[in-house]
Structure formats: structure tokens, C-alpha cells
Write a protein that holds these residues in place. Structure first.
Motif, PDB file in Angstrom:
ATOM      1  N   LYS A   1       0.847  -1.184   0.000  1.00  0.00           N
ATOM      2  CA  LYS A   1       0.000   0.000   0.000  1.00  0.00           C
ATOM      3  C   LYS A   1       0.883   1.235   0.000  1.00  0.00           C
ATOM      4  O   LYS A   1       1.974   1.239   0.582  1.00  0.00           O
ATOM      5  CB  LYS A   1      -0.909   0.008   1.239  1.00  0.00           C
ATOM      6  CG  LYS A   1      -2.073   0.976   1.172  1.00  0.00           C
ATOM      7  CD  LYS A   1      -3.021   0.745   2.347  1.00  0.00           C
ATOM      8  CE  LYS A   1      -4.285   1.568   2.211  1.00  0.00           C
ATOM      9  NZ  LYS A   1      -5.213   1.339   3.358  1.00  0.00           N
ATOM     10  N   GLU A   2       0.414   2.289  -0.642  1.00  0.00           N
ATOM     11  CA  GLU A   2       1.153   3.539  -0.640  1.00  0.00           C
ATOM     12  C   GLU A   2       1.361   4.013   0.795  1.00  0.00           C
ATOM     13  O   GLU A   2       0.446   3.977   1.621  1.00  0.00           O
ATOM     14  CB  GLU A   2       0.377   4.585  -1.438  1.00  0.00           C
ATOM     15  CG  GLU A   2       1.098   5.903  -1.608  1.00  0.00           C
ATOM     16  CD  GLU A   2       0.298   6.883  -2.449  1.00  0.00           C
ATOM     17  OE1 GLU A   2       0.651   8.079  -2.433  1.00  0.00           O
ATOM     18  OE2 GLU A   2      -0.681   6.457  -3.101  1.00  0.00           O
TER      19      GLU A   2
ATOM     20  N   VAL B   1      -1.343   4.208   4.476  1.00  0.00           N
ATOM     21  CA  VAL B   1      -1.335   3.149   5.486  1.00  0.00           C
ATOM     22  C   VAL B   1      -2.008   3.637   6.764  1.00  0.00           C
ATOM     23  O   VAL B   1      -1.683   4.705   7.294  1.00  0.00           O
ATOM     24  CB  VAL B   1       0.104   2.697   5.795  1.00  0.00           C
ATOM     25  CG1 VAL B   1       0.103   1.690   6.952  1.00  0.00           C
ATOM     26  CG2 VAL B   1       0.746   2.068   4.567  1.00  0.00           C
ATOM     27  N   GLU B   2      -2.953   2.838   7.274  1.00  0.00           N
ATOM     28  CA  GLU B   2      -3.657   3.180   8.501  1.00  0.00           C
ATOM     29  C   GLU B   2      -2.987   2.512   9.702  1.00  0.00           C
ATOM     30  O   GLU B   2      -2.301   1.499   9.572  1.00  0.00           O
ATOM     31  CB  GLU B   2      -5.121   2.751   8.397  1.00  0.00           C
ATOM     32  CG  GLU B   2      -5.877   3.466   7.282  1.00  0.00           C
ATOM     33  CD  GLU B   2      -7.324   3.022   7.171  1.00  0.00           C
ATOM     34  OE1 GLU B   2      -7.762   2.229   8.036  1.00  0.00           O
ATOM     35  OE2 GLU B   2      -8.000   3.461   6.224  1.00  0.00           O
TER      36      GLU B   2
ATOM     37  N   GLY C   1      14.346  -3.049   1.160  1.00  0.00           N
ATOM     38  CA  GLY C   1      13.234  -2.107   1.154  1.00  0.00           C
ATOM     39  C   GLY C   1      12.615  -2.023  -0.228  1.00  0.00           C
ATOM     40  O   GLY C   1      13.212  -2.411  -1.231  1.00  0.00           O
ATOM     41  N   SER C   2      11.386  -1.513  -0.279  1.00  0.00           N
ATOM     42  CA  SER C   2      10.692  -1.415  -1.554  1.00  0.00           C
ATOM     43  C   SER C   2       9.545  -0.425  -1.433  1.00  0.00           C
ATOM     44  O   SER C   2       8.809  -0.437  -0.444  1.00  0.00           O
ATOM     45  CB  SER C   2      10.149  -2.782  -1.984  1.00  0.00           C
ATOM     46  OG  SER C   2       9.439  -2.698  -3.197  1.00  0.00           O
ATOM     47  N   ALA C   3       9.390   0.429  -2.433  1.00  0.00           N
ATOM     48  CA  ALA C   3       8.260   1.350  -2.458  1.00  0.00           C
ATOM     49  C   ALA C   3       6.958   0.571  -2.470  1.00  0.00           C
ATOM     50  O   ALA C   3       6.876  -0.521  -3.037  1.00  0.00           O
ATOM     51  CB  ALA C   3       8.337   2.245  -3.700  1.00  0.00           C
ATOM     52  N   GLN C   4       5.948   1.106  -1.826  1.00  0.00           N
ATOM     53  CA  GLN C   4       4.605   0.524  -1.734  1.00  0.00           C
ATOM     54  C   GLN C   4       4.499  -0.627  -0.735  1.00  0.00           C
ATOM     55  O   GLN C   4       3.410  -1.146  -0.516  1.00  0.00           O
ATOM     56  CB  GLN C   4       4.105   0.032  -3.112  1.00  0.00           C
ATOM     57  CG  GLN C   4       4.210   1.060  -4.229  1.00  0.00           C
ATOM     58  CD  GLN C   4       3.289   2.247  -4.019  1.00  0.00           C
ATOM     59  OE1 GLN C   4       2.191   2.110  -3.490  1.00  0.00           O
ATOM     60  NE2 GLN C   4       3.739   3.423  -4.432  1.00  0.00           N
ATOM     61  N   TYR C   5       5.618  -1.035  -0.143  1.00  0.00           N
ATOM     62  CA  TYR C   5       5.593  -2.153   0.804  1.00  0.00           C
ATOM     63  C   TYR C   5       6.302  -1.762   2.111  1.00  0.00           C
ATOM     64  O   TYR C   5       7.040  -2.556   2.692  1.00  0.00           O
ATOM     65  CB  TYR C   5       6.257  -3.395   0.195  1.00  0.00           C
ATOM     66  CG  TYR C   5       5.555  -3.899  -1.030  1.00  0.00           C
ATOM     67  CD1 TYR C   5       4.406  -4.684  -0.929  1.00  0.00           C
ATOM     68  CD2 TYR C   5       6.010  -3.572  -2.299  1.00  0.00           C
ATOM     69  CE1 TYR C   5       3.739  -5.132  -2.060  1.00  0.00           C
ATOM     70  CE2 TYR C   5       5.348  -4.006  -3.436  1.00  0.00           C
ATOM     71  CZ  TYR C   5       4.216  -4.793  -3.310  1.00  0.00           C
ATOM     72  OH  TYR C   5       3.564  -5.231  -4.434  1.00  0.00           O
ATOM     73  N   THR C   6       6.058  -0.550   2.561  1.00  0.00           N
ATOM     74  CA  THR C   6       6.805  -0.028   3.705  1.00  0.00           C
ATOM     75  C   THR C   6       6.593  -0.825   4.984  1.00  0.00           C
ATOM     76  O   THR C   6       7.552  -1.112   5.716  1.00  0.00           O
ATOM     77  CB  THR C   6       6.444   1.444   3.942  1.00  0.00           C
ATOM     78  OG1 THR C   6       5.016   1.575   4.018  1.00  0.00           O
ATOM     79  CG2 THR C   6       6.969   2.324   2.819  1.00  0.00           C
ATOM     80  N   THR C   7       5.362  -1.151   5.290  1.00  0.00           N
ATOM     81  CA  THR C   7       5.112  -1.880   6.539  1.00  0.00           C
ATOM     82  C   THR C   7       5.693  -3.287   6.474  1.00  0.00           C
ATOM     83  O   THR C   7       6.267  -3.780   7.449  1.00  0.00           O
ATOM     84  CB  THR C   7       3.602  -1.958   6.856  1.00  0.00           C
ATOM     85  OG1 THR C   7       2.907  -2.531   5.742  1.00  0.00           O
ATOM     86  CG2 THR C   7       3.043  -0.580   7.154  1.00  0.00           C
ATOM     87  N   TYR C   8       5.553  -3.930   5.324  1.00  0.00           N
ATOM     88  CA  TYR C   8       6.092  -5.280   5.153  1.00  0.00           C
ATOM     89  C   TYR C   8       7.613  -5.259   5.278  1.00  0.00           C
ATOM     90  O   TYR C   8       8.200  -6.073   6.000  1.00  0.00           O
ATOM     91  CB  TYR C   8       5.671  -5.842   3.804  1.00  0.00           C
ATOM     92  CG  TYR C   8       6.141  -7.258   3.556  1.00  0.00           C
ATOM     93  CD1 TYR C   8       5.563  -8.327   4.245  1.00  0.00           C
ATOM     94  CD2 TYR C   8       7.160  -7.535   2.644  1.00  0.00           C
ATOM     95  CE1 TYR C   8       5.987  -9.628   4.035  1.00  0.00           C
ATOM     96  CE2 TYR C   8       7.588  -8.831   2.426  1.00  0.00           C
ATOM     97  CZ  TYR C   8       7.001  -9.878   3.120  1.00  0.00           C
ATOM     98  OH  TYR C   8       7.430 -11.161   2.913  1.00  0.00           O
TER      99      TYR C   8
END
Length: 256
Positions: A100-101, A105-106, A152-159
Motif C-alpha cells: 500500500k502507498e 497506510v492506517e 526495502g521497496s516502495a509501496q511495501y513499507t510496513t512489510y
């Protein structure tokens, strides 16, 4: 098979499906008894439950319902290994994959990612370590990270944040538990073809995914069996001097 794990008992969280199921199969082939700890006994991908497969191979196995965010259920999974002589190998495999962007993210989504991917690994490792220390046994703890915890990877910050935490947790535990004969290592899979990468976050099987695959030096997606072979190495005596290692299983994609 060579019986590399004869007489050992492995607890595998998230063991009913995907990578965890294949690790369990590989362990059973090599003589290990299994505790399959998962939210459900039925494999997401269909087919025979791992417990039945393992028993057909001549080893003992049991299923324990386990939500890894519940420390009591993690403890129950480790305690279930006593039926087969006690835990020798703990595979903290259960995890979730979300993309998620960052700005969308909530808090609840962040908390869920950390609860499953970090808290579940932390207290799964703790339960196994306490039991091994109590029994005066050596053992192997294997924590499932990801290449996302390396780069790291864009769109997968929490993961990525959760898997990076697993990597550093594993290094710390290797230092603390190594003197007691308990080895702790992390596995970093790349994109492995499971329901997680085809349904939860559809990457494999999409046009964009097919383009991405071309950047993998070995030219294919990973399979659960690829990760299972690495997990077998880390569980067996072949890795008796391997502690605090990050085993990357990604076909070379991370550093290509």
C-alpha cells in the motif's frame, strides 16, 4: 532420503500452507516429527493436510490451532512438541504480505503487520528458547524474513519494516542464545509462487510480474521447495556452525 532429522521434532508456524507446508514435507521426508501450528489445518492451495502427509511418511505429526499474535497459543504449539520428546527446531514462518502507498497506510494496518510478522516471530522464538533452555537441549530457531527486509521497496513499507525487524532480531538472538547451543538464523526468500504472491498481493501471473521475472538471473520464480531445502540445511547438523546467518533464496534478484 538420508534421515537428516531422524529423532528431531519441529514446530512450524504457518505450517499448513505454502512455504511452511513444504518445509514440513521436507522435514518429514528426513525423519522429523511435526507440530503444524496454523490458523487452519486445510492447505490454502488445496490437497492433503500436512499432518496426514507426514504420517503417511512414517513420522508423527499433530496440528495445533495457532494465531501467532496470541502468545498463549504460541506456547501451546511449542508445548505440543513434548508429545514427541520436545522441540528441537522452531520455524517461525507465519506471516502476512501487504502492499500500500505509504501515506495511505492506517494505524490498524501497521499494527496488524507488526503483530503477525514481528511479535509472532519474537514470541515464537522466545517460547522455543525457554523450552530448550529448560530441557537443557541444543536446537535451531529459523525465522522467516524476506529480501524485502534487506533492501526495502516502495509501496511495501510496513512489510519491509517488519521483515527488517526479523533480520535484526535473528542476529541479536544468535548472539544471546548461541552460547547455550541454540542457533538462530533467518531465511530471506525472494518472490515465491504461493497464494501470498498470486492472491494476497497479486504479482506472479500478472503482466508486470512477468516483466519483473526477466530481471531474475535464474529466470524463474521461486518455489516453496527452494525455501524448504534451505530450511532443511539450517535445521540439520550440516549447519552446526552456522549461527546469525541471513540465507537469501531469491535466484539472485536482490543483487542483480
Amino acid at each position: 532420503m538420508s534421515g537428516m532429522l531422524d529423532g528431531k521434532t519441529a514446530v512450524i508456524t504457518g505450517g499448513a500452507s505454502g512455504i511452511g507446508r513444504q518445509i514440513g514435507r521436507r522435514y518429514a521426508e528426513e525423519g522429523a516429527n511435526l507440530v503444524v501450528a496454523d490458523l487452519q489445518n486445510e492447505p490454502r492451495e488445496g490437497g492433503t493436510p500436512l499432518v496426514e502427509e507426514a504420517e503417511s511418511m512414517g513420522v508423527s505429526a499433530t496440528y495445533v490451532e495457532c494465531d501467532v499474535t496470541n502468545t498463549a497459543q504460541l506456547q501451546a504449539a511449542v508445548d505440543a512438541a513434548d508429545e514427541f520428546g520436545g522441540v528441537d527446531v522452531m520455524v517461525n514462518n507465519a506471516g502476512i504480505f501487504r502492499g500500500k502507498e505509504f501515506t495511505a497506510v492506517e494505524e490498524s494496518e501497521f499494527d496488524q503487520m507488526m503483530d503477525v510478522n514481528v511479535k509472532g516471530v519474537f514470541f515464537g522464538a522466545q517460547a522455543a528458547a525457554k523450552k530448550l533452555l529448560e530441557d537443557g537441549r541444543e536446537g535451531s530457531i529459523i525465522n522467516m524474513s524476506s529480501v524485502a527486509g534487506l533492501t526495502g521497496s516502495a509501496q511495501y513499507t510496513t512489510y519491509c519494516a517488519s521483515k527488517g525487524a526479523v533480520r535484526l532480531l535473528s542476529y541479536s538472538l544468535a548472539s544471546e542464545l548461541g552460547p547455550e547451543g541454540i542457533r538462530v538464523n533467518a531465511i530471506h526468500p525472494g518472490l515465491i509462487e504461493t497464494e501470498m504472491t498470486t492472491e494476497d498481493v497479486p504479482i506472479i501471473g500478472t503482466e508486470g510480474g512477468d516483466q519483473y521475472k526477466q530481471s531474475i538471473p535464474l529466470g524463474r520464480w521461486g518455489e516453496p521447495a527452494d525455501v524448504a531445502d534451505g530450511a532443511l540445511f539450517l535445521a540439520s547438523d550440516l549447519s552446526s556452525y552456522v549461527n546469525g546467518e541471513s540465507l537469501v533464496i531469491d535466484g539472485g534478484m536482490t543483487y542483480a
